[in-house]
Design a protein around this motif. Sequence first.
Motif, PDB file in Angstrom:
ATOM      1  N   GLU A 448     132.512  52.191  42.668  1.00  0.00           N
ATOM      2  CA  GLU A 448     133.499  51.883  43.700  1.00  0.00           C
ATOM      3  C   GLU A 448     133.380  52.934  44.798  1.00  0.00           C
ATOM      4  OE1 GLU A 448     137.366  51.557  42.000  1.00  0.00           O
ATOM      5  OE2 GLU A 448     136.759  50.021  40.558  1.00  0.00           O
ATOM      6  N   HIS A 449     133.098  52.498  45.997  1.00  0.00           N
ATOM      7  CA  HIS A 449     132.803  53.420  47.096  1.00  0.00           C
ATOM      8  C   HIS A 449     133.988  54.319  47.433  1.00  0.00           C
ATOM      9  CE1 HIS A 449     129.497  50.414  48.532  1.00  0.00           C
ATOM     10  NE2 HIS A 449     129.217  50.980  47.362  1.00  0.00           N
ATOM     11  N   ASP A 518     120.572  47.155  43.980  1.00  0.00           N
ATOM     12  CA  ASP A 518     122.020  47.321  44.161  1.00  0.00           C
ATOM     13  C   ASP A 518     122.581  46.065  44.826  1.00  0.00           C
ATOM     14  OD1 ASP A 518     122.997  49.617  43.062  1.00  0.00           O
ATOM     15  OD2 ASP A 518     122.441  50.873  44.764  1.00  0.00           O
ATOM     16  N   GLN A 520     125.845  44.533  46.612  1.00  0.00           N
ATOM     17  CA  GLN A 520     127.082  44.959  47.259  1.00  0.00           C
ATOM     18  C   GLN A 520     128.200  43.946  46.994  1.00  0.00           C
ATOM     19  OE1 GLN A 520     127.318  47.952  48.828  1.00  0.00           O
ATOM     20  NE2 GLN A 520     125.174  48.267  48.206  1.00  0.00           N
ATOM     21  N   LEU A 521     129.379  44.488  46.716  1.00  0.00           N
ATOM     22  CA  LEU A 521     130.549  43.652  46.479  1.00  0.00           C
ATOM     23  C   LEU A 521     131.620  43.996  47.513  1.00  0.00           C
ATOM     24  CD1 LEU A 521     130.815  43.989  42.578  1.00  0.00           C
ATOM     25  CD2 LEU A 521     129.675  42.174  43.874  1.00  0.00           C
ATOM     26  N   PRO A 523     131.715  44.230  50.854  1.00  0.00           N
ATOM     27  CA  PRO A 523     131.387  45.307  51.811  1.00  0.00           C
ATOM     28  C   PRO A 523     132.266  45.293  53.053  1.00  0.00           C
ATOM     29  CG  PRO A 523     129.756  43.551  51.900  1.00  0.00           C
ATOM     30  CD  PRO A 523     130.644  43.236  50.754  1.00  0.00           C
ATOM     31  N   ALA A 529     135.290  47.937  48.587  1.00  0.00           N
ATOM     32  CA  ALA A 529     133.830  47.836  48.533  1.00  0.00           C
ATOM     33  C   ALA A 529     133.261  48.586  47.332  1.00  0.00           C
ATOM     34  CB  ALA A 529     133.233  48.391  49.823  1.00  0.00           C
ATOM     35  N   SER A 530     132.246  47.999  46.740  1.00  0.00           N
ATOM     36  CA  SER A 530     131.577  48.606  45.582  1.00  0.00           C
ATOM     37  C   SER A 530     130.189  48.010  45.460  1.00  0.00           C
ATOM     38  CB  SER A 530     132.377  48.360  44.298  1.00  0.00           C
ATOM     39  OG  SER A 530     132.528  46.973  44.073  1.00  0.00           O
ATOM     40  N   ASP A 531     129.416  48.553  44.550  1.00  0.00           N
ATOM     41  CA  ASP A 531     128.096  47.985  44.281  1.00  0.00           C
ATOM     42  C   ASP A 531     127.842  48.025  42.784  1.00  0.00           C
ATOM     43  OD1 ASP A 531     126.182  50.427  43.567  1.00  0.00           O
ATOM     44  OD2 ASP A 531     127.501  51.085  45.196  1.00  0.00           O
ATOM     45  N   ARG A 533     124.618  47.510  39.718  1.00  0.00           N
ATOM     46  CA  ARG A 533     123.164  47.503  39.500  1.00  0.00           C
ATOM     47  C   ARG A 533     122.723  46.195  38.822  1.00  0.00           C
ATOM     48  NH1 ARG A 533     120.613  52.547  40.037  1.00  0.00           N
ATOM     49  NH2 ARG A 533     121.873  53.742  41.519  1.00  0.00           N
TER      50      ARG A 533
END
Length: 599
Positions: A448-449, A518, A520-521, A523, A529-531, A533
Amino acid sequence: MRLFRSSSSRLSPSCSFIFACLSTLRLFHPRGTSISTSGTVGTFFVQGFTLPLTTKTTTASHKLFHRNEHRHSHTHAHSHTLKIYPTTSTTRLNNDATNGDIDYTQMKPQVYQQRWIQLAYLSLLALLSDWICFSVAASPSTFETAYAGHSAANLIDIFLFTNVASCFLVTDTVQKFGLEKAIKGASALMAVGCLLRSGLSFLSPIFSQLGLAAAANAVSIDATNTAAAAAGLVPYWSILAGTILVGAAQPFFQCTPPMLSATWFASDERATSTAIALNFNQIGIATAFLVGGGMATSPEGLASYFSVITAASTVVAIGTFLQFQNKPPIPPSSSEIEKLRKGEKEPPFKESVQKLFANPGFLKPLSAFIMSISITNIVGAFIDEVMERGGITEQFSIDLAGAGFEFGILFGGIIIGGYVDKTKQYKKVTLACILASIFLLIPLGLTEHAIGKEPFLLVLALLGLGLAAGPIQPINAELAVDVTYPSDETAVESVQQIGGNLVSALLVPLAEIGARQDFQLLPQHPNLASDIRGDVILMMTIALVTYFYFSSFDAPLLRSKADDDNDEFSEGGVTIDVDPVTVTDVVAERKPMFLNKFK
C-alpha cells in the motif's frame, strides 16, 4: 492393547498359572505369530485357538475353545500341552499367516508404543533428506566459488528430478520387500550419498581426538589439486553422485507416511501421524537455511557443513537398522484387520494408478495436495525476495522468517490434523485452510503506497500461511487413502508426490517471471493506491480454482466406514499403549491324540 471382558468359561488353575507367567516372559514362535500378555486381559489367538481371559485373578479357571467352536467332551481323555519358548528379540505378526493360523474375525485392534519410534525415524529421515537437498541453497555463492562452473540451483534441480523418477519405484519396492527393509535400505543409500558428498573428512575430528594426526590429515584432504580439494572438499563428480543417491532415497520417506500411519496408528491418530512424517521435511529445509547460513560462509566451512550432515545421516541410519520394524503384532484399526481378513493384496504401481484415477473421489484430494505443495514450494523458493518486499533485508532475519514458515507448516499439520483425526471433517477443514491461504497470500505481495512496507504484517502473514497451507497436504493424503480404501497407501502418496513436484517444477519459473511484474491497484486514488506482485496473483488464482473444484467433493469415506462398522470402543473396551518390550509369542503344541480328534 484393546481389552474386552470375556464371558466365556474358565481355564484350569494350571493354565491360569501359565498365563500369569506370560506377563514376565518374552516368547518366540518360529512362524512369527505374536500376541501380548503383559499385565493385561483380553482375547488371545494361539495356533487356531481363541483363549478368552477375564479380569479375574489367576486362581480363576477358564475353558479352552477351538477357534471354529468345535467343542469336545471332557469325559474323554485328551492330552493338551502348552509349550513356551523364551527369546530375547521382539517378534511381529507373520504376513504370510493364513486364516487357519489366525481368526481375524475375533481380533481386536491395539496400538503399541513402538509406533512412536517408527514415526520418529521416518520423520528424521525425511528431515535429513530435504536438509541435504537444500543444503547449498542458503550459501549458493560459497558453493559456486568452490566448484567454479557449477551452480547450486542446478544441483537442487538434479536432486528433484531424481526424486520424481524414484517415486515411480517406491510402491513396488515396498510391496516386494516390506516397509522395514525398504526404509532401512533407503536410509543406507542416503548415508552413502552423504559420504560421497563429504568424503571421509567427517572422521577427521574423531581421528584427531584419538591422536591419529596423520589419519586425520589423510581423510580431510583430497588428492586432486583444486580449490575444492584445498578446502577439504571432494570433486564435483562425487558431489553429483551423492546428490543423486540421496534424491533416489528421499521418496521412500515422503511416500510412505500414510502407510506407516495405517499400519501402526489407530484411526483417531492417523492424520496427526501423517502430518508429522510428511511435513518434517520442512524442518529439514529450515535447518538448511539456519545451519548452512551460519557454517557455509567459506569453502572450508562448506566442507565442515557437509561433514556434519554425513555424521547425522550415519547416526540416524544406524538407529533405523537397529530399531525400525515392519508391522505390529496386531493391527491398530478395524479397517486394517478387515484388509487382512479379506486377504487384500496390493497390485503393481501401474495398476494402482489406473484404479486411483478411475475413482472420482481421488481427484479432488489430489488437486488440494498439489495446490498446497505448489504454494509452499514457491514461497520457500523465493523467500528472500518476499521478505525484501516487506523491508526485511538482513540475511539472518530472512533465514529466521523462512524457518518460522517451515515450522508453521509442521505445527499446523499437527494441530489441525489432530482435529481432523477426532472429527473426520476432511472437506470442511480443507476448504477453510484453502480460504485462509488465499487471504494470507495477499500481504506477501501487496504494497500500500500510503503506508509503505509493513515487515511485521508480512512476517505474521508468512507464519499464518504456513499454519494454513501446510496441513492441506497430510489431511488430503489421508482423505485420498480413505476414499480409495482398500488401496495401497504408498501408491496414493506416490501419485500425490509426483503430481505435486511436477506441477511445482512447472510453476516455479512462471512465479519467477510473475515476481518481476507489478500490477497497480487504484492508481487514481493516492490514499488507496497499491500494487501487487504477479507471483502472488498466480498463487491466489491456483488456490481459488482449487477451492471451487474441491467444494463439490462428496465421495464416501470407505476406510472410516470400515472402522465404524467394527467399533473399536464397543463392549466396554479401552485402548492402552503396549510396551514393545512385552510383545510375546505363544505356541500351543497339541499331541497326536488331540490332533486326531479335530481332523
